[in-house]
Write a protein that holds these residues in place. Structure first.
Motif, mmCIF file in Angstrom:
data_model
loop_
_atom_site.group_PDB
_atom_site.id
_atom_site.type_symbol
_atom_site.label_atom_id
_atom_site.label_comp_id
_atom_site.label_asym_id
_atom_site.label_seq_id
_atom_site.Cartn_x
_atom_site.Cartn_y
_atom_site.Cartn_z
ATOM 1 N N ASN A 201 44.955 40.235 37.139
ATOM 2 C CA ASN A 201 45.825 39.148 37.985
ATOM 3 C C ASN A 201 46.163 40.377 39.024
ATOM 4 O O ASN A 201 46.207 41.140 39.560
ATOM 5 N N ASP A 202 47.075 39.775 39.957
ATOM 6 C CA ASP A 202 47.942 39.936 41.104
ATOM 7 C C ASP A 202 48.971 41.227 40.719
ATOM 8 O O ASP A 202 48.615 41.650 40.966
ATOM 9 N N PHE A 203 49.411 41.307 39.451
ATOM 10 C CA PHE A 203 50.150 42.121 39.450
ATOM 11 C C PHE A 203 49.450 43.537 39.077
ATOM 12 O O PHE A 203 49.831 44.535 38.982
ATOM 13 N N GLN A 204 48.524 43.294 38.039
ATOM 14 C CA GLN A 204 46.873 44.718 37.793
ATOM 15 C C GLN A 204 46.543 45.503 39.316
ATOM 16 O O GLN A 204 46.650 46.066 39.523
ATOM 17 N N ILE A 205 46.168 43.877 39.707
ATOM 18 C CA ILE A 205 45.901 44.398 41.024
ATOM 19 C C ILE A 205 47.228 45.313 42.018
ATOM 20 O O ILE A 205 46.609 46.829 42.970
ATOM 21 N N LEU A 206 47.677 45.010 42.027
ATOM 22 C CA LEU A 206 48.888 45.723 43.207
ATOM 23 C C LEU A 206 48.906 47.192 41.864
ATOM 24 O O LEU A 206 49.115 47.873 43.267
ATOM 25 N N GLY A 207 49.538 47.175 40.919
ATOM 26 C CA GLY A 207 49.729 48.513 40.795
ATOM 27 C C GLY A 207 48.868 49.098 40.277
ATOM 28 O O GLY A 207 49.310 50.435 40.567
ATOM 29 N N ARG A 208 47.172 48.547 40.560
ATOM 30 C CA ARG A 208 46.370 49.971 39.775
ATOM 31 C C ARG A 208 45.449 50.104 41.185
ATOM 32 O O ARG A 208 44.656 51.633 41.195
ATOM 33 N N ILE A 209 45.957 49.442 41.836
ATOM 34 C CA ILE A 209 44.951 49.567 43.285
ATOM 35 C C ILE A 209 45.617 50.084 44.505
ATOM 36 O O ILE A 209 45.510 50.668 44.628
#
Length: 315
Positions: A201-209
């Motif tokens: 999701n958007d939060f995972q993309i923000l935090g991991r990428i």
């Protein structure tokens, strides 16, 4: 027919032959080089001398300062001025120094977080009205309302004599927002697409990428925000009326006023046999206000070029 293979002689010559760089002649020193070095050296002396003079005054005996004996190096070296400042609560230097540290840390954390999240949202083409929102940021950046309207707004929000005045109104700089947005837009979109296919999701993309790839720009804007908050003078002078809430810059201003401020009206004192005068106190307070930035700024300067320029080159 000539054999093109390397002969033993050519191998020996290749080993014993010195590099070509050693045989290159050095460019002769021209008049321009001498002039350029002299000018740059003079500029360096002009920039460094005030710091050395302030250090010399803060470490010198008051008699030497009154007699104008301190030119560059301290005379009758002692640390009684710093001891006097650190033990005298009436001056409030230690309290104001702690206030500056708290304001700088809190303001930098909040500003970096809000700036990055705003830039991340504005960099996404799927955000409705993102051009209008960015235009509003630019308009408020170019056309500043002024001190009086800002005071009316902040007073209505209850930020007068409130420590939050050093954090919230200074949270987002439009210039740093543009820099951060350009950096995020330079990150390949294929990374986000592949992560979305994998179910992120958007939060995972923000935090991991995005966050791991954005360390240079985060460090860059953090430096700018930290220096801006630490050196802030007019803002706390207007809004922070309580002396217990004022940062080091305002206390230094009150010390420079001298006799105009009755709370800090002092002439001289004797500490362990050394004379401490107002000039010693002011010079030492200047060092407290300058040294933290001087120690922090060069360490993080290596992030500047990468954090600012990488986002400007795309393609």
């Amino acid at each position: 027919m000539t054999d093109l293979r390397t002969s033993p002689r050519t191998e020996t010559e290749a080993v014993t032959r010195p590099p070509r760089a050693r045989w290159r002649r050095r460019r002769p020193i021209e008049l321009f080089d001498i002039f350029n070095g002299a000018v740059l050296g003079l500029i360096a002396i002009v920039c460094i001398y005030p710091f050395l003079y302030i250090l010399g005054v803060s470490l010198s005996d008051g008699h030497a300062v009154l007699n104008n004996q301190v030119v560059l190096w301290p005379v009758d070296v002692n640390i009684e001025t710093f001891r006097y400042i650190l033990t005298n609560e009436r001056l409030g230097v230690v309290r104001s120094l702690l206030n500056s540290i708290v304001y700088t840390l809190a303001g930098t954390i909040v500003a970096v977080g809000l700036t990055y999240l705003t830039a991340y949202a504005l960099s996404k083409k799927r955000l409705p009205g993102r051009r209008v929102i960015m235009l509003l940021f630019i308009v408020t950046w170019i056309f500043d309302a002024g001190i009086v309207p800002a005071y009316i707004v902040n007073s209505g929000l209850g930020l007068v004599n409130n420590p939050l005045i050093m954090v919230l109104p200074l949270a987002i700089s439009t210039f740093l927002l543009i820099v951060t947005k350009a950096f995020i837009e330079a990150i390949p979109e294929e990374l986000e697409e592949s992560a979305s296919i994998d179910g992120a999701n958007d939060f995972q993309i923000l935090g991991r990428i995005y966050l791991p790839l954005s360390k240079p720009v985060i460090a860059t804007i953090a430096i700018f925000y930290a220096v801006q908050t630490w050196n802030s003078f007019l803002w706390p002078l207007i809004y922070l009326r309580d002396a217990s809430l004022q940062p080091i810059q305002v206390v230094l201003y009150r010390l420079l006023l001298g006799n105009a401020d009755q709370a800090l009206n002092f002439q001289q004192t004797i500490s362990n046999g050394y004379l401490v005068i107002p000039e010693n106190i002011r010079a030492a307070t200047m060092l407290f206000a300058i040294v933290p930035v001087l120690l922090f700024y060069p360490y993080a300067q290596r992030y500047f070029s990468k954090g600012i320029l990488v986002g400007a080159v795309k393609g």
